[in-house]
Design a protein around this motif. Structure first.
Motif, PDB file in Angstrom:
ATOM      1  N   ALA A 257      18.967  -7.545  -3.408  1.00  0.00           N
ATOM      2  CA  ALA A 257      18.431  -6.227  -3.774  1.00  0.00           C
ATOM      3  C   ALA A 257      17.454  -5.731  -2.711  1.00  0.00           C
ATOM      4  CB  ALA A 257      17.743  -6.300  -5.134  1.00  0.00           C
ATOM      5  N   VAL A 258      16.701  -6.651  -2.130  1.00  0.00           N
ATOM      6  CA  VAL A 258      15.762  -6.268  -1.062  1.00  0.00           C
ATOM      7  C   VAL A 258      16.521  -5.722   0.143  1.00  0.00           C
ATOM      8  CG1 VAL A 258      14.044  -7.128   0.579  1.00  0.00           C
ATOM      9  CG2 VAL A 258      13.982  -7.891  -1.799  1.00  0.00           C
ATOM     10  N   VAL A 259      17.617  -6.387   0.515  1.00  0.00           N
ATOM     11  CA  VAL A 259      18.422  -5.928   1.647  1.00  0.00           C
ATOM     12  C   VAL A 259      18.954  -4.523   1.382  1.00  0.00           C
ATOM     13  CG1 VAL A 259      20.539  -6.338   2.960  1.00  0.00           C
ATOM     14  CG2 VAL A 259      19.016  -8.256   2.412  1.00  0.00           C
ATOM     15  N   ARG A 260      19.423  -4.280   0.157  1.00  0.00           N
ATOM     16  CA  ARG A 260      19.937  -2.947  -0.184  1.00  0.00           C
ATOM     17  C   ARG A 260      18.822  -1.909  -0.160  1.00  0.00           C
ATOM     18  NH1 ARG A 260      22.724  -6.080  -4.098  1.00  0.00           N
ATOM     19  NH2 ARG A 260      21.222  -5.461  -5.710  1.00  0.00           N
ATOM     20  N   ALA A 261      17.672  -2.248  -0.705  1.00  0.00           N
ATOM     21  CA  ALA A 261      16.543  -1.300  -0.726  1.00  0.00           C
ATOM     22  C   ALA A 261      16.049  -1.006   0.686  1.00  0.00           C
ATOM     23  CB  ALA A 261      15.416  -1.860  -1.589  1.00  0.00           C
ATOM     24  N   ALA A 262      16.069  -2.029   1.547  1.00  0.00           N
ATOM     25  CA  ALA A 262      15.656  -1.819   2.933  1.00  0.00           C
ATOM     26  C   ALA A 262      16.639  -0.901   3.640  1.00  0.00           C
ATOM     27  CB  ALA A 262      15.551  -3.154   3.662  1.00  0.00           C
ATOM     28  N   GLY A 263      17.950  -1.106   3.384  1.00  0.00           N
ATOM     29  CA  GLY A 263      18.956  -0.246   3.993  1.00  0.00           C
ATOM     30  C   GLY A 263      18.780   1.207   3.602  1.00  0.00           C
ATOM     31  N   ALA A 264      18.374   1.446   2.363  1.00  0.00           N
ATOM     32  CA  ALA A 264      18.134   2.816   1.908  1.00  0.00           C
ATOM     33  C   ALA A 264      16.959   3.451   2.638  1.00  0.00           C
ATOM     34  CB  ALA A 264      17.883   2.829   0.406  1.00  0.00           C
ATOM     35  N   ALA A 294      11.300  -0.899  17.997  1.00  0.00           N
ATOM     36  CA  ALA A 294      10.349  -0.271  18.929  1.00  0.00           C
ATOM     37  C   ALA A 294       8.934  -0.768  18.629  1.00  0.00           C
ATOM     38  CB  ALA A 294      10.410   1.247  18.793  1.00  0.00           C
ATOM     39  N   ASP A 295       8.164  -1.033  19.679  1.00  0.00           N
ATOM     40  CA  ASP A 295       6.816  -1.575  19.497  1.00  0.00           C
ATOM     41  C   ASP A 295       5.958  -0.705  18.590  1.00  0.00           C
ATOM     42  OD1 ASP A 295       7.353  -3.750  21.179  1.00  0.00           O
ATOM     43  OD2 ASP A 295       6.870  -2.586  22.966  1.00  0.00           O
ATOM     44  N   GLY A 296       6.076   0.599  18.736  1.00  0.00           N
ATOM     45  CA  GLY A 296       5.253   1.510  17.937  1.00  0.00           C
ATOM     46  C   GLY A 296       5.698   1.638  16.497  1.00  0.00           C
ATOM     47  N   MET A 297       6.827   1.007  16.143  1.00  0.00           N
ATOM     48  CA  MET A 297       7.371   1.130  14.794  1.00  0.00           C
ATOM     49  C   MET A 297       7.157  -0.124  13.946  1.00  0.00           C
ATOM     50  SD  MET A 297       8.671   4.165  14.610  1.00  0.00           S
ATOM     51  CE  MET A 297       9.843   4.112  13.242  1.00  0.00           C
ATOM     52  N   VAL A 298       6.452  -1.125  14.487  1.00  0.00           N
ATOM     53  CA  VAL A 298       6.302  -2.394  13.782  1.00  0.00           C
ATOM     54  C   VAL A 298       5.608  -2.204  12.435  1.00  0.00           C
ATOM     55  CG1 VAL A 298       5.183  -4.655  13.825  1.00  0.00           C
ATOM     56  CG2 VAL A 298       6.370  -3.815  15.851  1.00  0.00           C
ATOM     57  N   ASP A 299       4.453  -1.541  12.432  1.00  0.00           N
ATOM     58  CA  ASP A 299       3.698  -1.382  11.186  1.00  0.00           C
ATOM     59  C   ASP A 299       4.482  -0.561  10.169  1.00  0.00           C
ATOM     60  OD1 ASP A 299       1.610  -2.850  12.212  1.00  0.00           O
ATOM     61  OD2 ASP A 299       0.486  -1.110  12.907  1.00  0.00           O
ATOM     62  N   GLU A 300       5.143   0.492  10.623  1.00  0.00           N
ATOM     63  CA  GLU A 300       5.923   1.316   9.712  1.00  0.00           C
ATOM     64  C   GLU A 300       7.085   0.509   9.129  1.00  0.00           C
ATOM     65  OE1 GLU A 300       8.624   5.418   9.694  1.00  0.00           O
ATOM     66  OE2 GLU A 300       7.308   4.965  11.402  1.00  0.00           O
ATOM     67  N   ALA A 301       7.738  -0.292   9.967  1.00  0.00           N
ATOM     68  CA  ALA A 301       8.859  -1.100   9.493  1.00  0.00           C
ATOM     69  C   ALA A 301       8.398  -2.099   8.435  1.00  0.00           C
ATOM     70  CB  ALA A 301       9.514  -1.824  10.665  1.00  0.00           C
ATOM     71  N   VAL A 302       7.255  -2.731   8.657  1.00  0.00           N
ATOM     72  CA  VAL A 302       6.748  -3.698   7.682  1.00  0.00           C
ATOM     73  C   VAL A 302       6.349  -2.989   6.391  1.00  0.00           C
ATOM     74  CG1 VAL A 302       4.906  -5.363   7.208  1.00  0.00           C
ATOM     75  CG2 VAL A 302       6.043  -5.352   9.433  1.00  0.00           C
ATOM     76  N   GLY A 303       5.843  -1.758   6.488  1.00  0.00           N
ATOM     77  CA  GLY A 303       5.554  -0.989   5.287  1.00  0.00           C
ATOM     78  C   GLY A 303       6.808  -0.720   4.471  1.00  0.00           C
ATOM     79  N   HIS A 304       7.890  -0.365   5.144  1.00  0.00           N
ATOM     80  CA  HIS A 304       9.168  -0.163   4.454  1.00  0.00           C
ATOM     81  C   HIS A 304       9.670  -1.480   3.851  1.00  0.00           C
ATOM     82  CE1 HIS A 304       9.710   3.982   5.431  1.00  0.00           C
ATOM     83  NE2 HIS A 304       9.782   3.786   6.751  1.00  0.00           N
ATOM     84  N   LEU A 305       9.474  -2.563   4.577  1.00  0.00           N
ATOM     85  CA  LEU A 305       9.891  -3.868   4.077  1.00  0.00           C
ATOM     86  C   LEU A 305       9.128  -4.237   2.814  1.00  0.00           C
ATOM     87  CD1 LEU A 305      11.529  -6.474   4.363  1.00  0.00           C
ATOM     88  CD2 LEU A 305       9.757  -7.319   5.900  1.00  0.00           C
ATOM     89  N   ALA A 307       7.830  -2.230   0.639  1.00  0.00           N
ATOM     90  CA  ALA A 307       8.348  -1.400  -0.455  1.00  0.00           C
ATOM     91  C   ALA A 307       9.692  -1.919  -0.954  1.00  0.00           C
ATOM     92  CB  ALA A 307       8.475   0.044   0.012  1.00  0.00           C
ATOM     93  N   ALA A 308      10.540  -2.395  -0.030  1.00  0.00           N
ATOM     94  CA  ALA A 308      11.843  -2.927  -0.427  1.00  0.00           C
ATOM     95  C   ALA A 308      11.685  -4.218  -1.230  1.00  0.00           C
ATOM     96  CB  ALA A 308      12.693  -3.177   0.814  1.00  0.00           C
ATOM     97  N   ILE A 309      10.744  -5.066  -0.818  1.00  0.00           N
ATOM     98  CA  ILE A 309      10.505  -6.309  -1.559  1.00  0.00           C
ATOM     99  C   ILE A 309       9.963  -6.013  -2.950  1.00  0.00           C
ATOM    100  CG2 ILE A 309       9.087  -8.404  -1.615  1.00  0.00           C
ATOM    101  CD1 ILE A 309       9.362  -8.504   1.432  1.00  0.00           C
ATOM    102  N   GLU A 310       9.082  -5.048  -3.039  1.00  0.00           N
ATOM    103  CA  GLU A 310       8.573  -4.653  -4.358  1.00  0.00           C
ATOM    104  C   GLU A 310       9.702  -4.144  -5.245  1.00  0.00           C
ATOM    105  OE1 GLU A 310       5.612  -1.818  -3.310  1.00  0.00           O
ATOM    106  OE2 GLU A 310       4.070  -3.325  -2.838  1.00  0.00           O
TER     107      GLU A 310
END
Length: 314
Positions: A257-264, A294-305, A307-310
């Protein structure tokens, strides 16, 4: 030129006659599997978990991929004794995929001893050994016994998969078979091979590698810091190397479910369970690749991650 470079950078023992150029690691493994089959070898031990594409290549070549468990010390070499008749095994000793472990020294020696005892061969996938960030990479297993190890490598992780250049370093027995039975195989364009040779000879390839190591090391460090801050209950595993790491999740989290939520959320991650050939395992986590992040997208990517885990925990 390539044989000399492999000796200098990976501790390989090879002459130019031992090197066969191919288009990728999967292409190289496919070619060797046909040679193995012609010599009466019917199965290849495969790391469990491991890279699914190579299992598929082995199966397509008419051989049986046999799961062999791995752990924090790499391939469990002692388990090979439980697979009677097995004479070939595929492993990534410098940096196991996906667990991110290194084959322990005593297991390296034991694996080569096993190969001698069964008159077998070790297929060494050296896919990203250059990218070690905490120390120098361990040398290629091939250098410890070039008569029993076939080394596979490509430029896909270092330059580009689109370049389509790889190589097989094999003992004469298998090299002769490769040249005799696969003369119609697709070869990388000559111009691309000449360009790569120029990079090697001029030192530009080494400079490129040094720049890549620094960039990926810094990116991995930034990703680990962000994960620790945002997801303190999900430990990171795997040595400081390569272009991926493992994020361990609590058992109650639905990783699919996390993988699917991350894909969304336009975030591409992988379920660690997808790399297992069997369901008899306790691995629970995600495989996070950062090579194209991208280096500048690390924090944003982890934020999305996060949310997907939640979302996957509900």
């Amino acid at each position: 030129l390539l044989a000399e470079y492999l000796g200098r950078s990976r501790g390989a023992l090879a002459t130019p006659e031992d090197v066969t150029v191919c288009t990728s690691v999967t292409d190289g493994v496919r070619r060797l599997c046909h040679a193995l089959r012609a010599e009466g070898i019917t199965a290849v031990g495969c790391e469990e978990p491991g890279w699914t594409r190579l299992r598929d290549v082995i199966r397509a070549a008419g051989l049986d991929p046999v799961p062999v468990r791995t752990d924090g010390g790499g391939l469990r070499v002692a388990d090979l004794a439980g697979h009677g008749g097995l004479r070939a095994v595929l492993t990534s000793p410098a940096h196991q995929f996906p667990l991110g472990s290194v084959l322990a020294p005593e297991r390296r020696a034991a694996l080569l001893q096993w190969a001698r005892q069964v008159d077998g061969v070790v297929l060494e996938d050296d896919y990203d050994a250059e990218f070690r960030y905490d120390r120098r990479p361990v040398a290629a297993l091939q250098g410890m016994d070039p008569s029993r190890v076939v080394l596979f490598k490509s430029l896909s992780k270092i330059l580009s998969p689109a370049l389509g250049i790889g190589w097989i370093v094999a003992p004469p027995r298998w090299t002769r078979h490769l040249h005799r039975s696969d003369q119609t195989a697709t070869q990388p364009p000559t111009l691309d091979q000449l360009a790569f040779a120029t990079l090697l000879e001029s030192g530009a390839y080494d400079r490129h590698l040094r720049a890549c190591r620094k960039r990926y090391r810094d990116r991995r460090d930034a990703l680990v810091r962000a994960l620790v801050e945002e997801l303190p209950g999900a430990p990171v595993s795997g040595i400081a190397a390569g272009l991926h790491l493992i994020l361990r999740l609590p058992a109650e989290v639905d990783t699919a479910a996390v993988v699917r939520a991350a894909g969304a959320r336009s975030l591409r991650i992988a379920d660690l369970a997808a790399y297992h050939a069997t369901e008899d395992h306790a691995d629970h986590g995600l495989v996070l690749g950062y090579g194209n992040l991208a280096d500048g997208m690390v924090d944003e990517a982890v934020g999305h991650l996060r949310a997907a885990i939640e979302a996957g925990s509900r």
